[in-house]
Scaffold this active site. Structure first.
Site, PDB file in Angstrom:
ATOM      1  N   ARG A  63      -7.216 -16.994  -3.550  1.00  0.00           N
ATOM      2  CA  ARG A  63      -5.786 -16.790  -3.838  1.00  0.00           C
ATOM      3  C   ARG A  63      -5.074 -18.142  -3.695  1.00  0.00           C
ATOM      4  O   ARG A  63      -4.829 -18.830  -4.680  1.00  0.00           O
ATOM      5  CB  ARG A  63      -5.187 -15.725  -2.905  1.00  0.00           C
ATOM      6  N   GLU A  64      -4.839 -18.561  -2.431  1.00  0.00           N
ATOM      7  CA  GLU A  64      -4.195 -19.875  -2.250  1.00  0.00           C
ATOM      8  C   GLU A  64      -5.031 -20.968  -2.924  1.00  0.00           C
ATOM      9  O   GLU A  64      -4.506 -21.868  -3.581  1.00  0.00           O
ATOM     10  CB  GLU A  64      -4.046 -20.177  -0.749  1.00  0.00           C
ATOM     11  N   HIS A 123      -2.584 -10.344  -3.049  1.00  0.00           N
ATOM     12  CA  HIS A 123      -1.348 -10.969  -2.580  1.00  0.00           C
ATOM     13  C   HIS A 123      -0.284 -10.792  -3.642  1.00  0.00           C
ATOM     14  O   HIS A 123      -0.467 -11.257  -4.776  1.00  0.00           O
ATOM     15  CB  HIS A 123      -1.665 -12.463  -2.363  1.00  0.00           C
ATOM     16  N   SER A 185       5.093 -10.565   4.746  1.00  0.00           N
ATOM     17  CA  SER A 185       5.234 -11.954   5.189  1.00  0.00           C
ATOM     18  C   SER A 185       6.522 -12.558   4.651  1.00  0.00           C
ATOM     19  O   SER A 185       6.959 -12.250   3.537  1.00  0.00           O
ATOM     20  CB  SER A 185       4.041 -12.743   4.650  1.00  0.00           C
ATOM     21  N   THR A 217       5.287 -22.664   4.625  1.00  0.00           N
ATOM     22  CA  THR A 217       5.067 -22.857   3.189  1.00  0.00           C
ATOM     23  C   THR A 217       5.113 -24.322   2.767  1.00  0.00           C
ATOM     24  O   THR A 217       4.415 -24.736   1.846  1.00  0.00           O
ATOM     25  CB  THR A 217       6.122 -22.033   2.414  1.00  0.00           C
ATOM     26  N   HIS A 246       0.536 -24.607   5.745  1.00  0.00           N
ATOM     27  CA  HIS A 246       0.249 -25.690   4.794  1.00  0.00           C
ATOM     28  C   HIS A 246       0.054 -27.002   5.547  1.00  0.00           C
ATOM     29  O   HIS A 246       0.501 -27.171   6.680  1.00  0.00           O
ATOM     30  CB  HIS A 246       1.334 -25.763   3.721  1.00  0.00           C
ATOM     31  N   HIS A 341     -22.963 -45.611  22.356  1.00  0.00           N
ATOM     32  CA  HIS A 341     -23.032 -44.188  22.005  1.00  0.00           C
ATOM     33  C   HIS A 341     -24.488 -43.750  21.845  1.00  0.00           C
ATOM     34  O   HIS A 341     -24.894 -42.707  22.337  1.00  0.00           O
ATOM     35  CB  HIS A 341     -22.289 -43.923  20.695  1.00  0.00           C
TER      36      HIS A 341
HETATM   37  C1  LIG Z   1       4.195 -19.633  -1.648  1.00  0.00           C
HETATM   38  C2  LIG Z   1       3.223 -18.977  -2.538  1.00  0.00           C
HETATM   39  O1  LIG Z   1       2.238 -19.542  -2.826  1.00  0.00           O
HETATM   40  S1  LIG Z   1       3.562 -17.421  -3.030  1.00  0.00           S
HETATM   41  C3  LIG Z   1       2.278 -17.002  -4.148  1.00  0.00           C
HETATM   42  C4  LIG Z   1       2.370 -17.714  -5.432  1.00  0.00           C
HETATM   43  N1  LIG Z   1       1.535 -17.012  -6.361  1.00  0.00           N
HETATM   44  C5  LIG Z   1       1.850 -16.865  -7.615  1.00  0.00           C
HETATM   45  O2  LIG Z   1       2.859 -17.332  -8.099  1.00  0.00           O
HETATM   46  C6  LIG Z   1       0.885 -16.024  -8.407  1.00  0.00           C
HETATM   47  C7  LIG Z   1       0.802 -16.482  -9.823  1.00  0.00           C
HETATM   48  N2  LIG Z   1       2.068 -16.263 -10.459  1.00  0.00           N
HETATM   49  C8  LIG Z   1       2.216 -15.747 -11.685  1.00  0.00           C
HETATM   50  O3  LIG Z   1       1.263 -15.442 -12.374  1.00  0.00           O
HETATM   51  C9  LIG Z   1       3.612 -15.546 -12.169  1.00  0.00           C
HETATM   52  O4  LIG Z   1       4.477 -16.424 -11.480  1.00  0.00           O
HETATM   53  C10 LIG Z   1       4.075 -14.069 -11.934  1.00  0.00           C
HETATM   54  C11 LIG Z   1       3.228 -13.133 -12.779  1.00  0.00           C
HETATM   55  C12 LIG Z   1       3.952 -13.663 -10.473  1.00  0.00           C
HETATM   56  C13 LIG Z   1       5.532 -13.935 -12.337  1.00  0.00           C
HETATM   57  O5  LIG Z   1       5.668 -14.510 -13.609  1.00  0.00           O
HETATM   58  P1  LIG Z   1       7.063 -14.460 -14.414  1.00  0.00           P
HETATM   59  O6  LIG Z   1       7.536 -13.070 -14.499  1.00  0.00           O
HETATM   60  O7  LIG Z   1       6.828 -15.179 -15.700  1.00  0.00           O
HETATM   61  O8  LIG Z   1       8.130 -15.228 -13.483  1.00  0.00           O
HETATM   62  P2  LIG Z   1       8.158 -16.708 -12.942  1.00  0.00           P
HETATM   63  O9  LIG Z   1       6.837 -17.082 -12.424  1.00  0.00           O
HETATM   64  O10 LIG Z   1       8.770 -17.616 -13.946  1.00  0.00           O
HETATM   65  O11 LIG Z   1       9.208 -16.563 -11.768  1.00  0.00           O
HETATM   66  C14 LIG Z   1       8.937 -15.795 -10.638  1.00  0.00           C
HETATM   67  C15 LIG Z   1       9.752 -14.511 -10.665  1.00  0.00           C
HETATM   68  O12 LIG Z   1       9.469 -13.764  -9.468  1.00  0.00           O
HETATM   69  C16 LIG Z   1      10.640 -13.736  -8.630  1.00  0.00           C
HETATM   70  N3  LIG Z   1      10.112 -13.926  -7.295  1.00  0.00           N
HETATM   71  C17 LIG Z   1       9.658 -15.059  -6.757  1.00  0.00           C
HETATM   72  N4  LIG Z   1       9.163 -14.822  -5.552  1.00  0.00           N
HETATM   73  C18 LIG Z   1       9.291 -13.505  -5.348  1.00  0.00           C
HETATM   74  C19 LIG Z   1       8.927 -12.685  -4.276  1.00  0.00           C
HETATM   75  N5  LIG Z   1       8.279 -13.188  -3.235  1.00  0.00           N
HETATM   76  N6  LIG Z   1       9.170 -11.382  -4.356  1.00  0.00           N
HETATM   77  C20 LIG Z   1       9.799 -10.864  -5.467  1.00  0.00           C
HETATM   78  N7  LIG Z   1      10.139 -11.609  -6.517  1.00  0.00           N
HETATM   79  C21 LIG Z   1       9.899 -12.922  -6.442  1.00  0.00           C
HETATM   80  C22 LIG Z   1      11.537 -14.831  -9.149  1.00  0.00           C
HETATM   81  O13 LIG Z   1      12.861 -14.590  -8.893  1.00  0.00           O
HETATM   82  C23 LIG Z   1      11.244 -14.797 -10.633  1.00  0.00           C
HETATM   83  O14 LIG Z   1      11.920 -13.661 -11.137  1.00  0.00           O
HETATM   84  P3  LIG Z   1      12.644 -13.676 -12.611  1.00  0.00           P
HETATM   85  O15 LIG Z   1      11.571 -13.360 -13.584  1.00  0.00           O
HETATM   86  O16 LIG Z   1      13.649 -12.613 -12.491  1.00  0.00           O
HETATM   87  O17 LIG Z   1      13.230 -15.037 -12.785  1.00  0.00           O
HETATM   88  O1  LIG Z   2       1.849 -14.687   1.978  1.00  0.00           O
HETATM   89  C1  LIG Z   2       1.952 -15.564   2.817  1.00  0.00           C
HETATM   90  O2  LIG Z   2       2.003 -15.326   4.021  1.00  0.00           O
HETATM   91  C2  LIG Z   2       2.004 -16.998   2.425  1.00  0.00           C
HETATM   92  C3  LIG Z   2       2.347 -17.255   1.028  1.00  0.00           C
HETATM   93  C4  LIG Z   2       2.128 -18.709   0.736  1.00  0.00           C
HETATM   94  O3  LIG Z   2       1.141 -19.072   0.127  1.00  0.00           O
HETATM   95  C5  LIG Z   2       3.023 -19.668   1.341  1.00  0.00           C
HETATM   96  O4  LIG Z   2       4.083 -19.316   1.804  1.00  0.00           O
HETATM   97  O5  LIG Z   2       2.636 -20.864   1.342  1.00  0.00           O
HETATM   98 ZN   LIG Z   3       0.532 -21.065   0.723  1.00  0.00          ZN
END
Ligand SMILES: CC(=O)SCCNC(=O)CCNC(=O)[C@H](O)C(C)(C)COP(=O)(O)OP(=O)(O)OC[C@H]1O[C@@H](n2cnc3c(N)ncnc32)[C@H](O)[C@@H]1OP(=O)(O)O
Ligand SMILES: O=C(O)CCC(=O)C(=O)O
Ligand SMILES: [Zn+2]
Length: 466
Positions: A63-64, A123, A185, A217, A246, A341
């Site tokens: 995932r990460e 996640h 989280s 983060t 991180h 050593h």
């Molecule tokens: C800190 C971290 O690492 S968290 C984990 C990160 N993981 C990921 O991002 C997984 C891979 N992501 C993706 O495939 C895409 O970003 C998706 C499918 C999740 C969303 O894609 P899209 O719908 O095209 O939106 P995009 O990525 O541009 O923006 C994120 C959207 O989620 C919303 N959002 C962001 N974080 C969160 C959250 N934690 N909970 C709910 N909504 C959230 C944003 O407001 C944005 O919404 P919008 O479409 O109304 O603008």
């Molecule tokens: O889900 C979590 O606790 C961490 C998400 C994440 O990858 C981050 O905040 O860096």
């Molecule tokens: Zn992370």
């Protein structure tokens, strides 16, 4: 670099058998009295809050780790990594959101069907759309996340704490209704308001969330801040506490260790620490750190000899090298160089080693072909070669190694040849201690005869005539 192997690696076979019973709770193991002797400052059982000897790993390479700039894992690679992590013994494997793409969803389902002993998590954002997809994949649990810092509330999702709390309750209750684990989280916890944090954690704890997660983060936290936040949270919730750290300022392992001391129960890792930017707490580094605290506990939980194989698998998949200074598997992690050593290591490896290479299926080396070498290390090599020299003779030969190594580092072959020439000179009476010119003459003669041997060598035929 000349490297003298001093022990043989005891490569354990991997535990490739997948049992149906899932992991997820670990029993505390005490018994670190030996370790207390090796390290008088090692953690003590009397530290009632500490989970240093009672923790779970949530392995997030899939995932990460997929958020690492170089990462692209096809299905086959994801399955190979998941199986390797399971055989290593991690308690949980976290997978990318099935909402990310059609292939991510299919891969998540495929990994759930492998029947691994590790619990499989996915996640997701704190959103019902993601939750509905996640619970259909066959996962054992869902990790829900949403940013709570003012940065993320303003510039990421744009939601306030009232909305976040309401949605969190809805998502958690939905996931729970499916009979699987759920974790909530707060993303960017260390830049979030403490009252907001404690209040939402308390709310989700009351409705029966399995774990709450703290996330550093942006990698801004230091160990003291981690201790304070986890310790405070421990006093507020009854559920388990996960932490995700991180490594932007190089604190991720220290912070993970401190979180366990303060009562965290679950630590997020990825292989080699891969993840967004410079990534998170590395699996190998965390294992090294926790092994140093309680080797028996760590050995009882994990197949440590698999670490190198897992790191190589992931390094190859994302096209990076295992760093030279990597704990445990860095190429010089168990190489000892300086004479002081080397002498002590030869007498007792614990003098300069807190990790035992053989516990990781690895081998210890003493490097001797350099100017920092000492006669004790050279004597050990003389004995390995089955040569008979007095201590004074070994010291004399050591002086010659140093003289040569002042010009360039000597290979193992160079050192061995010198010791053999020295030995035969002594045996034949052509050499005695301190006779520098005689030794130079013998070495020159040896070099000359090896060169002319090379020249008279019959070339190997390239291909036989049909
Ligand atoms: C800190 C971290 O690492 S968290 C984990 C990160 N993981 C990921 O991002 C997984 C891979 N992501 C993706 O495939 C895409 O970003 C998706 C499918 C999740 C969303 O894609 P899209 O719908 O095209 O939106 P995009 O990525 O541009 O923006 C994120 C959207 O989620 C919303 N959002 C962001 N974080 C969160 C959250 N934690 N909970 C709910 N909504 C959230 C944003 O407001 C944005 O919404 P919008 O479409 O109304 O603008
Ligand atoms: O889900 C979590 O606790 C961490 C998400 C994440 O990858 C981050 O905040 O860096
Ligand atoms: Zn992370």
């Amino acid at each position: 670099m000349v490297q003298v192997p001093l022990t043989n690696g005891a490569a354990n076979g991997t535990n490739g058998v997948h049992k149906v019973e899932k992991r997820g709770t670990s029993r505390p193991a005490n018994g670190n009295s030996l370790n207390q002797r090796l390290n008088p400052y090692a953690p003590r059982a009397s530290d009632f809050l500490s989970n240093i000897s009672n923790f779970n790993i949530i392995e997030s390479t899939l995932r990460e780790g997929e958020q690492f700039a170089n990462a692209f894992f096809d299905t086959k690679t994801k399955i190979a990594i998941a199986k390797a992590l399971d055989a290593f013994g991690v308690e949980y494997i976290e997978l990318t959101s099935p909402a990310a793409s059609e292939q991510s969803r299919a891969d998540c389902e495929a990994i759930c069907k492998l029947g691994l002993k590790a619990k499989i998590l996915t996640h997701i954002r704190c959103h019902m759309d993601d939750a509905r997809i996640a619970v259909e994949t066959g996962v054992d649990g869902v990790d829900v996340v949403i940013g709570t810092s003012s940065f993320l509330r303003e510039f990421s999702h744009g939601k306030d704490m009232t909305y976040i709390t309401k949605t969190a309750i809805e998502v958690i209750e939905f996931v729970k209704s499916k009979g699987i684990e759920v974790r909530f989280s707060s993303e960017d916890s260390f830049r979030s308001d403490l009252v907001d944090l404690l209040s939402i954690y308390q709310t989700v704890d009351k409705i029966g969330v399995n774990r709450v997660g703290i996330a550093d983060t942006v990698g801004c936290a230091n160990p003291r801040q981690v201790y304070d936040l986890v310790r405070t949270l421990r006093g507020v919730v009854n559920c388990d506490i996960e932490i995700h750290l991180h490594n932007d300022t190089g604190m991720a392992i220290a912070n993970a260790y401190t979180a366990l001391e303060a009562g965290a129960t679950h630590i997020d890792t990825s292989v080699l620490g891969i993840g967004e930017r410079v990534g998170i707490t590395p699996l190998g580094g965390l294992v090294a750190c926790l092994y140093a605290a309680n080797p028996e506990y760590v050995k009882s939980k994990y197949n440590l000899a698999m670490l190198r194989e897992i790191e190589n698998l992931v390094a190859e998949a994302v096209e990076v090298n295992v760093p030279f200074m990597n704990p445990i598997t860095g190429y010089c992690a168990f190489t000892h160089k300086a004479g002081i050593h080397a002498k002590a290591i030869l007498n007792n490896p614990s003098t300069y080693e807190i990790l035992k290479p053989e516990d990781f299926g690895l081998t210890r080396y003493v490097s001797i072909g350099h100017r920092l070498t000492g006669w004790n290390a050279v004597k050990s090599r003389v004995e390995q070669l089955g040569l008979k020299l007095t201590d004074d003779e070994v010291k004399d030969a050591t002086a010659k190694i140093k003289e040569l190594a002042d010009v360039r580092t000597q290979s193992m072959d160079d050192v061995d040849s010198l010791l053999r020439v020295y030995h035969s000179g002594i045996q034949s009476g052509e050499l005695a201690v301190g006779q520098k010119e005689a030794l130079d003459r013998l070495l020159k003669k040896h070099r000359h005869s090896s060169l002319s041997q090379d020249e008279t060598e019959t070339p190997t035929p390239v291909a036989a005539a049909a």
